[in-house]
Design a protein around this motif. Structure first.
Motif, PDB file in Angstrom:
ATOM      1  N   LYS A   1      -4.258   1.245 -14.355  1.00 41.73           N
ATOM      2  CA  LYS A   1      -3.337   0.329 -13.682  1.00 41.73           C
ATOM      3  C   LYS A   1      -2.204  -0.014 -14.652  1.00 41.73           C
ATOM      4  O   LYS A   1      -2.230  -1.055 -15.304  1.00 41.73           O
ATOM      5  CB  LYS A   1      -4.082  -0.946 -13.248  1.00 41.73           C
ATOM      6  CG  LYS A   1      -3.301  -1.815 -12.274  1.00 41.73           C
ATOM      7  CD  LYS A   1      -4.185  -2.953 -11.775  1.00 41.73           C
ATOM      8  CE  LYS A   1      -3.459  -3.843 -10.790  1.00 41.73           C
ATOM      9  NZ  LYS A   1      -4.296  -4.969 -10.329  1.00 41.73           N
TER      10      LYS A   1
ATOM     11  N   TYR B   1     -12.261  -0.208 -10.891  1.00 40.83           N
ATOM     12  CA  TYR B   1     -11.392  -1.081 -11.679  1.00 40.83           C
ATOM     13  C   TYR B   1     -11.968  -2.481 -11.947  1.00 40.83           C
ATOM     14  O   TYR B   1     -11.889  -2.970 -13.081  1.00 40.83           O
ATOM     15  CB  TYR B   1     -10.017  -1.196 -11.012  1.00 40.83           C
ATOM     16  CG  TYR B   1      -9.045  -2.009 -11.825  1.00 40.83           C
ATOM     17  CD1 TYR B   1      -8.350  -1.438 -12.877  1.00 40.83           C
ATOM     18  CD2 TYR B   1      -8.853  -3.363 -11.554  1.00 40.83           C
ATOM     19  CE1 TYR B   1      -7.478  -2.194 -13.645  1.00 40.83           C
ATOM     20  CE2 TYR B   1      -7.990  -4.123 -12.314  1.00 40.83           C
ATOM     21  CZ  TYR B   1      -7.300  -3.528 -13.361  1.00 40.83           C
ATOM     22  OH  TYR B   1      -6.450  -4.281 -14.127  1.00 40.83           O
ATOM     23  N   PRO B   2     -12.530  -3.190 -10.957  1.00 42.67           N
ATOM     24  CA  PRO B   2     -13.076  -4.519 -11.257  1.00 42.67           C
ATOM     25  C   PRO B   2     -14.132  -4.504 -12.359  1.00 42.67           C
ATOM     26  O   PRO B   2     -14.216  -5.438 -13.168  1.00 42.67           O
ATOM     27  CB  PRO B   2     -13.674  -4.968  -9.921  1.00 42.67           C
ATOM     28  CG  PRO B   2     -12.873  -4.234  -8.900  1.00 42.67           C
ATOM     29  CD  PRO B   2     -12.612  -2.884  -9.506  1.00 42.67           C
TER      30      PRO B   2
ATOM     31  N   ASP C   1      -0.622  -3.423 -15.662  1.00 43.35           N
ATOM     32  CA  ASP C   1      -1.275  -4.388 -16.547  1.00 43.35           C
ATOM     33  C   ASP C   1      -0.761  -4.304 -17.980  1.00 43.35           C
ATOM     34  O   ASP C   1      -1.061  -5.159 -18.808  1.00 43.35           O
ATOM     35  CB  ASP C   1      -2.792  -4.166 -16.564  1.00 43.35           C
ATOM     36  CG  ASP C   1      -3.464  -4.702 -15.309  1.00 43.35           C
ATOM     37  OD1 ASP C   1      -2.779  -5.380 -14.525  1.00 43.35           O
ATOM     38  OD2 ASP C   1      -4.648  -4.441 -15.124  1.00 43.35           O
TER      39      ASP C   1
ATOM     40  N   GLU D   1      -1.270  -6.652 -21.530  1.00 41.83           N
ATOM     41  CA  GLU D   1      -2.393  -6.201 -22.345  1.00 41.83           C
ATOM     42  C   GLU D   1      -1.993  -5.633 -23.702  1.00 41.83           C
ATOM     43  O   GLU D   1      -2.745  -5.748 -24.661  1.00 41.83           O
ATOM     44  CB  GLU D   1      -3.213  -5.151 -21.585  1.00 41.83           C
ATOM     45  CG  GLU D   1      -3.993  -5.701 -20.404  1.00 41.83           C
ATOM     46  CD  GLU D   1      -5.090  -6.673 -20.796  1.00 41.83           C
ATOM     47  OE1 GLU D   1      -5.403  -6.800 -21.993  1.00 41.83           O
ATOM     48  OE2 GLU D   1      -5.639  -7.325 -19.904  1.00 41.83           O
TER      49      GLU D   1
ATOM     50  N   TRP E   1     -12.009  -0.742 -23.459  1.00 37.51           N
ATOM     51  CA  TRP E   1     -11.914  -0.914 -22.009  1.00 37.51           C
ATOM     52  C   TRP E   1     -10.533  -1.381 -21.590  1.00 37.51           C
ATOM     53  O   TRP E   1     -10.062  -1.041 -20.495  1.00 37.51           O
ATOM     54  CB  TRP E   1     -12.985  -1.880 -21.518  1.00 37.51           C
ATOM     55  CG  TRP E   1     -14.354  -1.271 -21.539  1.00 37.51           C
ATOM     56  CD1 TRP E   1     -15.405  -1.605 -22.348  1.00 37.51           C
ATOM     57  CD2 TRP E   1     -14.824  -0.185 -20.722  1.00 37.51           C
ATOM     58  NE1 TRP E   1     -16.482  -0.808 -22.098  1.00 37.51           N
ATOM     59  CE2 TRP E   1     -16.168   0.075 -21.100  1.00 37.51           C
ATOM     60  CE3 TRP E   1     -14.246   0.582 -19.719  1.00 37.51           C
ATOM     61  CZ2 TRP E   1     -16.919   1.072 -20.504  1.00 37.51           C
ATOM     62  CZ3 TRP E   1     -14.996   1.573 -19.110  1.00 37.51           C
ATOM     63  CH2 TRP E   1     -16.319   1.812 -19.508  1.00 37.51           C
ATOM     64  N   ARG E   2      -9.826  -2.154 -22.436  1.00 33.99           N
ATOM     65  CA  ARG E   2      -8.457  -2.565 -22.109  1.00 33.99           C
ATOM     66  C   ARG E   2      -7.537  -1.345 -22.034  1.00 33.99           C
ATOM     67  O   ARG E   2      -6.639  -1.277 -21.191  1.00 33.99           O
ATOM     68  CB  ARG E   2      -7.940  -3.572 -23.127  1.00 33.99           C
ATOM     69  CG  ARG E   2      -8.503  -4.980 -22.945  1.00 33.99           C
ATOM     70  CD  ARG E   2      -8.090  -5.896 -24.090  1.00 33.99           C
ATOM     71  NE  ARG E   2      -8.825  -7.139 -24.066  1.00 33.99           N
ATOM     72  CZ  ARG E   2      -8.312  -8.329 -23.741  1.00 33.99           C
ATOM     73  NH1 ARG E   2      -7.038  -8.419 -23.396  1.00 33.99           N
ATOM     74  NH2 ARG E   2      -9.047  -9.410 -23.756  1.00 33.99           N
TER      75      ARG E   2
ATOM     76  N   GLN F   1      -8.290   0.318 -18.861  1.00 32.29           N
ATOM     77  CA  GLN F   1      -7.744  -0.527 -17.793  1.00 32.29           C
ATOM     78  C   GLN F   1      -6.267  -0.230 -17.556  1.00 32.29           C
ATOM     79  O   GLN F   1      -5.850  -0.024 -16.411  1.00 32.29           O
ATOM     80  CB  GLN F   1      -7.924  -1.999 -18.181  1.00 32.29           C
ATOM     81  CG  GLN F   1      -7.263  -2.990 -17.241  1.00 32.29           C
ATOM     82  CD  GLN F   1      -7.215  -4.384 -17.833  1.00 32.29           C
ATOM     83  OE1 GLN F   1      -8.015  -4.746 -18.684  1.00 32.29           O
ATOM     84  NE2 GLN F   1      -6.241  -5.161 -17.410  1.00 32.29           N
TER      85      GLN F   1
ATOM     86  N   HIS G   1     -12.723  -7.829 -20.488  1.00 33.45           N
ATOM     87  CA  HIS G   1     -12.553  -9.275 -20.688  1.00 33.45           C
ATOM     88  C   HIS G   1     -13.905  -9.971 -20.561  1.00 33.45           C
ATOM     89  O   HIS G   1     -14.152 -10.708 -19.598  1.00 33.45           O
ATOM     90  CB  HIS G   1     -11.574  -9.836 -19.667  1.00 33.45           C
ATOM     91  CG  HIS G   1     -10.239  -9.165 -19.663  1.00 33.45           C
ATOM     92  ND1 HIS G   1     -10.012  -7.963 -19.032  1.00 33.45           N
ATOM     93  CD2 HIS G   1      -9.066  -9.518 -20.242  1.00 33.45           C
ATOM     94  CE1 HIS G   1      -8.743  -7.618 -19.215  1.00 33.45           C
ATOM     95  NE2 HIS G   1      -8.152  -8.532 -19.944  1.00 33.45           N
TER      96      HIS G   1
ATOM     97  N   TYR H   1     -12.299  -4.002 -15.688  1.00 30.99           N
ATOM     98  CA  TYR H   1     -11.643  -5.262 -16.079  1.00 30.99           C
ATOM     99  C   TYR H   1     -12.662  -6.245 -16.656  1.00 30.99           C
ATOM    100  O   TYR H   1     -12.395  -6.915 -17.665  1.00 30.99           O
ATOM    101  CB  TYR H   1     -10.936  -5.877 -14.882  1.00 30.99           C
ATOM    102  CG  TYR H   1     -10.105  -7.079 -15.239  1.00 30.99           C
ATOM    103  CD1 TYR H   1      -8.764  -6.943 -15.562  1.00 30.99           C
ATOM    104  CD2 TYR H   1     -10.671  -8.355 -15.263  1.00 30.99           C
ATOM    105  CE1 TYR H   1      -7.996  -8.045 -15.907  1.00 30.99           C
ATOM    106  CE2 TYR H   1      -9.912  -9.455 -15.610  1.00 30.99           C
ATOM    107  CZ  TYR H   1      -8.575  -9.302 -15.934  1.00 30.99           C
ATOM    108  OH  TYR H   1      -7.831 -10.394 -16.287  1.00 30.99           O
TER     109      TYR H   1
END
Length: 229
Positions: A104, A72-73, A107, A111, A96-97, A100, A80, A76
């Protein structure tokens, strides 16, 4: 393996231990992190951070490698990346958003509206996708920025038929963020149209149990006060 990752992170972010004080050292961070790249997605993601300014391609490759394993990191970070200057960068951020928020869902409330706005920022705006994500942000999250952005589309007839009443409704839902545009739009509308826009806005808020602090009365037309039920 974990100790190498931890030591690399420590030199990068100055994490101190009881018996050892760590000072920032980018080279030491790289040395420790590279020892575990194959087996540690955490090391890949942290090393990407260490390389992001001097070795951008290597940094992006490491992030993509970690993101491919649903880390996940890394996802993210790819979603971004900073200022988006080209359509290619915008579309990658959108991609990717979406991944993401699939990993999760919590979010989504921040988003969805941004994804809609990114579709509008393309050199040739993608109105169908923008409207889809803005509407989701509005109906599911009562996102006031999305309400402001969709109001502009209705006011200017971009991607939808020009509709001042609907635009006014959304500007009103956007609260103080849409106050200036709402006032200018009212100059091109009849009092009956303004009243209809306000009525639809307040009805929407009643149906969605939505509240704007200090922004709940029919002050525009001197009508009855609106309350949350």
């Amino acid at each position: 393996m974990f100790n190498f990752t931890l030591m690399g992170a420590s030199y990068l972010w100055e994490i101190n231990f009881k018996d050892k004080e760590i000072e920032y050292n980018n080279n030491m961070a790289k040395n420790y992190l590279t020892k575990t790249l194959i087996n540690s997605i955490t090391s890949r993601s942290i090393l990407a951070h260490a390389l992001e300014h001097q070795q951008k391609l290597e940094s992006k490759a490491l992030l993509n490698s970690a993101a491919a394993e649903d880390y996940y990191p890394a996802i993210y970070a790819l979603a971004h990346p900073g200022p988006l200057k080209t359509d290619e960068e915008i579309l990658k951020s959108i991609k990717w958003r979406k991944i993401q928020i699939s990993l999760k869902p919590s979010d989504e409330n921040i988003e969805k509206g941004f994804i809609g706005d990114l579709y509008l920022s393309l050199n040739t705006p993608d109105y169908p996708n923008a409207l889809y994500w803005l509407n989701r942000a509005i109906t599911e999250e009562d996102d006031m920025l999305a309400e402001h952005n969709i109001a502009k589309l209705y006011a200017e007839g971009k991607g939808v038929e020009k509709d001042y009443v609907t635009a006014y409704m959304y500007y009103d839902l956007a609260g103080t963020a849409g106050a200036e545009e709402k006032s200018k739009l009212a100059e091109r509308m009849t009092p009956e149209q303004v009243q209809e826009g306000l009525s639809r806005s307040h009805q929407w808020r009643d149906e969605h149990h939505s509240y704007r602090p200090g922004y709940g009365a029919w002050n525009d037309m001197g009508g009855i006060e609106w309350h949350v039920h």
